[in-house]
Design a protein around this motif. Sequence first.
Motif, PDB file in Angstrom:
ATOM      1  N   GLY A 102       0.866   6.370 -10.827  1.00 49.25           N
ATOM      2  CA  GLY A 102       1.979   5.509 -11.176  1.00 49.25           C
ATOM      3  C   GLY A 102       2.316   4.521 -10.163  1.00 49.25           C
ATOM      4  O   GLY A 102       3.206   3.753 -10.477  1.00 49.25           O
ATOM      5  N   THR A 103       1.586   4.290  -9.163  1.00 47.21           N
ATOM      6  CA  THR A 103       1.783   3.364  -8.080  1.00 47.21           C
ATOM      7  C   THR A 103       0.926   1.820  -8.720  1.00 47.21           C
ATOM      8  O   THR A 103       0.062   2.205  -9.229  1.00 47.21           O
ATOM      9  N   LYS A 104       1.698   0.719  -8.629  1.00 49.10           N
ATOM     10  CA  LYS A 104       1.129  -0.350  -9.187  1.00 49.10           C
ATOM     11  C   LYS A 104       0.325  -1.110  -7.979  1.00 49.10           C
ATOM     12  O   LYS A 104      -0.590  -1.901  -8.396  1.00 49.10           O
ATOM     13  N   MET A 105       0.420  -0.796  -6.819  1.00 47.74           N
ATOM     14  CA  MET A 105      -0.316  -1.332  -5.559  1.00 47.74           C
ATOM     15  C   MET A 105      -1.551  -0.079  -5.372  1.00 47.74           C
ATOM     16  O   MET A 105      -1.325   1.172  -6.042  1.00 47.74           O
ATOM     17  N   PRO A 106      -2.336  -0.496  -4.419  1.00 49.93           N
ATOM     18  CA  PRO A 106      -3.392   0.239  -4.243  1.00 49.93           C
ATOM     19  C   PRO A 106      -2.739   1.675  -3.405  1.00 49.93           C
ATOM     20  O   PRO A 106      -1.565   1.442  -2.869  1.00 49.93           O
ATOM     21  N   ALA A 107      -3.247   3.104  -3.505  1.00 48.11           N
ATOM     22  CA  ALA A 107      -2.870   3.962  -3.044  1.00 48.11           C
ATOM     23  C   ALA A 107      -3.740   5.170  -2.551  1.00 48.11           C
ATOM     24  O   ALA A 107      -4.909   5.099  -3.221  1.00 48.11           O
ATOM     25  N   TYR A 151       0.871  -0.979   0.024  1.00 47.77           N
ATOM     26  CA  TYR A 151      -0.004  -0.012   0.073  1.00 47.77           C
ATOM     27  C   TYR A 151       0.769   1.224  -0.126  1.00 47.77           C
ATOM     28  O   TYR A 151       1.927   0.935   0.649  1.00 47.77           O
ATOM     29  N   PHE A 152       0.288   2.396  -0.738  1.00 47.64           N
ATOM     30  CA  PHE A 152       1.139   3.546  -0.839  1.00 47.64           C
ATOM     31  C   PHE A 152       0.404   4.483  -0.119  1.00 47.64           C
ATOM     32  O   PHE A 152      -0.911   4.914  -0.499  1.00 47.64           O
ATOM     33  N   VAL A 153       0.923   5.366   0.770  1.00 53.42           N
ATOM     34  CA  VAL A 153       0.186   6.330   1.482  1.00 53.42           C
ATOM     35  C   VAL A 153       0.896   7.737   1.193  1.00 53.42           C
ATOM     36  O   VAL A 153       2.149   7.825   1.696  1.00 53.42           O
ATOM     37  N   SER A 154       0.466   8.597   0.531  1.00 49.62           N
ATOM     38  CA  SER A 154       1.106  10.049   0.235  1.00 49.62           C
ATOM     39  C   SER A 154       0.588  11.038   1.199  1.00 49.62           C
ATOM     40  O   SER A 154      -0.860  11.249   1.292  1.00 49.62           O
ATOM     41  N   ILE A 155       1.183  11.580   2.001  1.00 44.11           N
ATOM     42  CA  ILE A 155       0.703  12.610   3.085  1.00 44.11           C
ATOM     43  C   ILE A 155       0.895  14.093   2.670  1.00 44.11           C
ATOM     44  O   ILE A 155       2.061  14.563   2.158  1.00 44.11           O
ATOM     45  N   HIS A 156      -0.003  14.867   2.635  1.00 41.11           N
ATOM     46  CA  HIS A 156      -0.163  16.328   2.238  1.00 41.11           C
ATOM     47  C   HIS A 156      -0.814  17.170   3.265  1.00 41.11           C
ATOM     48  O   HIS A 156      -1.649  16.580   3.921  1.00 41.11           O
ATOM     49  N   ILE A 157      -0.635  18.488   3.090  1.00 36.40           N
ATOM     50  CA  ILE A 157      -1.423  19.574   3.835  1.00 36.40           C
ATOM     51  C   ILE A 157      -2.162  20.207   2.601  1.00 36.40           C
ATOM     52  O   ILE A 157      -1.479  20.537   1.780  1.00 36.40           O
ATOM     53  N   ASN A 158      -3.265  20.691   2.870  1.00 33.37           N
ATOM     54  CA  ASN A 158      -3.905  21.266   1.790  1.00 33.37           C
ATOM     55  C   ASN A 158      -3.856  22.693   1.879  1.00 33.37           C
ATOM     56  O   ASN A 158      -3.322  23.239   2.904  1.00 33.37           O
ATOM     57  N   PHE A 198      -7.921  11.266  -1.207  1.00 33.80           N
ATOM     58  CA  PHE A 198      -7.734  10.826  -2.743  1.00 33.80           C
ATOM     59  C   PHE A 198      -7.533   9.304  -3.281  1.00 33.80           C
ATOM     60  O   PHE A 198      -6.532   9.007  -2.322  1.00 33.80           O
ATOM     61  N   VAL A 199      -7.939   8.940  -3.840  1.00 30.41           N
ATOM     62  CA  VAL A 199      -7.586   7.605  -4.872  1.00 30.41           C
ATOM     63  C   VAL A 199      -7.540   8.216  -6.238  1.00 30.41           C
ATOM     64  O   VAL A 199      -8.083   9.236  -6.644  1.00 30.41           O
ATOM     65  N   HIS A 200      -7.024   7.192  -7.131  1.00 26.74           N
ATOM     66  CA  HIS A 200      -7.059   7.627  -8.341  1.00 26.74           C
ATOM     67  C   HIS A 200      -8.116   7.347  -9.066  1.00 26.74           C
ATOM     68  O   HIS A 200      -9.004   6.690  -8.623  1.00 26.74           O
ATOM     69  N   GLN A 253     -10.822  -2.377  -5.056  1.00 25.62           N
ATOM     70  CA  GLN A 253      -9.930  -2.531  -3.819  1.00 25.62           C
ATOM     71  C   GLN A 253      -9.410  -1.446  -3.145  1.00 25.62           C
ATOM     72  O   GLN A 253      -9.303  -1.017  -2.034  1.00 25.62           O
ATOM     73  N   THR A 254      -9.025  -0.439  -4.094  1.00 27.31           N
ATOM     74  CA  THR A 254      -8.448   0.923  -3.616  1.00 27.31           C
ATOM     75  C   THR A 254      -9.367   1.621  -2.993  1.00 27.31           C
ATOM     76  O   THR A 254      -9.215   2.420  -1.833  1.00 27.31           O
ATOM     77  N   VAL A 255     -10.633   1.436  -3.479  1.00 26.49           N
ATOM     78  CA  VAL A 255     -11.876   2.665  -2.848  1.00 26.49           C
ATOM     79  C   VAL A 255     -12.107   1.979  -1.578  1.00 26.49           C
ATOM     80  O   VAL A 255     -12.560   2.470  -0.605  1.00 26.49           O
ATOM     81  N   LYS A 256     -12.150   0.490  -1.334  1.00 24.29           N
ATOM     82  CA  LYS A 256     -12.470  -0.249  -0.290  1.00 24.29           C
ATOM     83  C   LYS A 256     -11.581   0.370   0.811  1.00 24.29           C
ATOM     84  O   LYS A 256     -12.040   0.621   1.811  1.00 24.29           O
ATOM     85  N   LEU A 257     -10.210   0.353   0.660  1.00 26.90           N
ATOM     86  CA  LEU A 257      -9.396   0.620   1.581  1.00 26.90           C
ATOM     87  C   LEU A 257      -9.440   2.197   1.843  1.00 26.90           C
ATOM     88  O   LEU A 257      -9.267   2.530   3.185  1.00 26.90           O
ATOM     89  N   GLN A 258      -9.581   3.036   0.759  1.00 25.46           N
ATOM     90  CA  GLN A 258      -9.795   4.635   1.002  1.00 25.46           C
ATOM     91  C   GLN A 258     -10.987   4.513   2.160  1.00 25.46           C
ATOM     92  O   GLN A 258     -10.917   5.317   3.022  1.00 25.46           O
ATOM     93  N   SER A 259     -12.177   3.947   2.083  1.00 26.57           N
ATOM     94  CA  SER A 259     -13.304   4.055   2.813  1.00 26.57           C
ATOM     95  C   SER A 259     -12.886   3.728   4.370  1.00 26.57           C
ATOM     96  O   SER A 259     -13.271   4.342   5.084  1.00 26.57           O
ATOM     97  N   VAL A 260     -12.022   2.645   4.552  1.00 22.66           N
ATOM     98  CA  VAL A 260     -11.747   2.196   5.795  1.00 22.66           C
ATOM     99  C   VAL A 260     -10.764   3.132   6.559  1.00 22.66           C
ATOM    100  O   VAL A 260     -10.936   3.647   7.442  1.00 22.66           O
ATOM    101  N   MET A 261      -9.823   3.597   5.503  1.00 19.79           N
ATOM    102  CA  MET A 261      -8.803   4.523   6.245  1.00 19.79           C
ATOM    103  C   MET A 261      -9.545   5.878   6.595  1.00 19.79           C
ATOM    104  O   MET A 261      -9.348   6.562   7.612  1.00 19.79           O
ATOM    105  N   HIS A 262     -10.382   6.279   5.724  1.00 22.49           N
ATOM    106  CA  HIS A 262     -11.084   7.834   5.822  1.00 22.49           C
ATOM    107  C   HIS A 262     -11.851   7.669   7.130  1.00 22.49           C
ATOM    108  O   HIS A 262     -11.862   8.646   7.806  1.00 22.49           O
TER     109      HIS A 262
END
Length: 258
Positions: A132-137, A74-81, A91-93, A99-108
């Motif tokens: 650019g990431t091959k894994m969920p991000a 899993y790839f987690v990019s951290i930003h400040i708005n 955000f997800v792609h 799978q990416t959306v599922k993980l986003q939902s749990v994380m969020h």
Amino acid sequence: MVKLFIDPGHGGTDPGAVGHGLQEKALTLEIGRQIRDILLREYVGVGVKMSRTTDVFLPLTERTRLANQWGATYFVSIHINAGGGSGFETFVHSSRRTQTVKLQSVMHDEMMTRLQVADRGQKAADFAVLRGTKMPAILTENLFIDRTTDAHKLKSGAFLRLVAEAHVFGLAQAFQLQKKSVIPSQNSMYRVQSGSFEVMKNANQVKKKIEEAGYSPFIRLENGLHKVQVGAFSNQSNAESLAAELRKKGFTAGVFRS
Ligand SMILES: [Zn+2]
């Protein structure tokens, strides 16, 4: 092993968003480091790699290349708005893979319950690191650097810690991470100590006086000595300032690393 790739946004010549004396690149690095430290200290079966651990510039393609090469789970990019607004969003792609959306939902959801800030929602975009990431991000936008109320929070070390913990709880929930049965104490704690005594009674007298001054000291037995400890900090300057405060009030106080 769950391989988590943590990507603190921006760095080096790219400060990211700025406002209220804060720089995005420094906040994301601090949060990222804390996420790594908590994960490695408290969980089993987890590997952590960071795109950067210092204030350096790294192209977006290099960040995704490193994660792909490592074979991250899993790839987690951290930003400040910035740019008008307040609160937290993820955000997800824009391809919105299941799978990416599922993980986003749990994380969020997990993060929102802890952050207690405005929920700006679960979004999708064609960001380079998500593409650019091959894994969920996932990319998290943690409050607005140019909004006074948000910046005030981002200036607090305790709040940054909370943001890091929120990421960790999200990741633990998303990947069913198991906690260590015994969690080792934090490395390099700075203890504020007010005297070291062979005789317990003497230590108690000092302890009592410090209590009367409004602190909560306790006595720690180490190498046959009774040490009066007033506090312990992971941050050295916090420990130094408490020691200075104690000395001002007439107590002997020093900072000891352990
Ligand atoms: Zn950013």
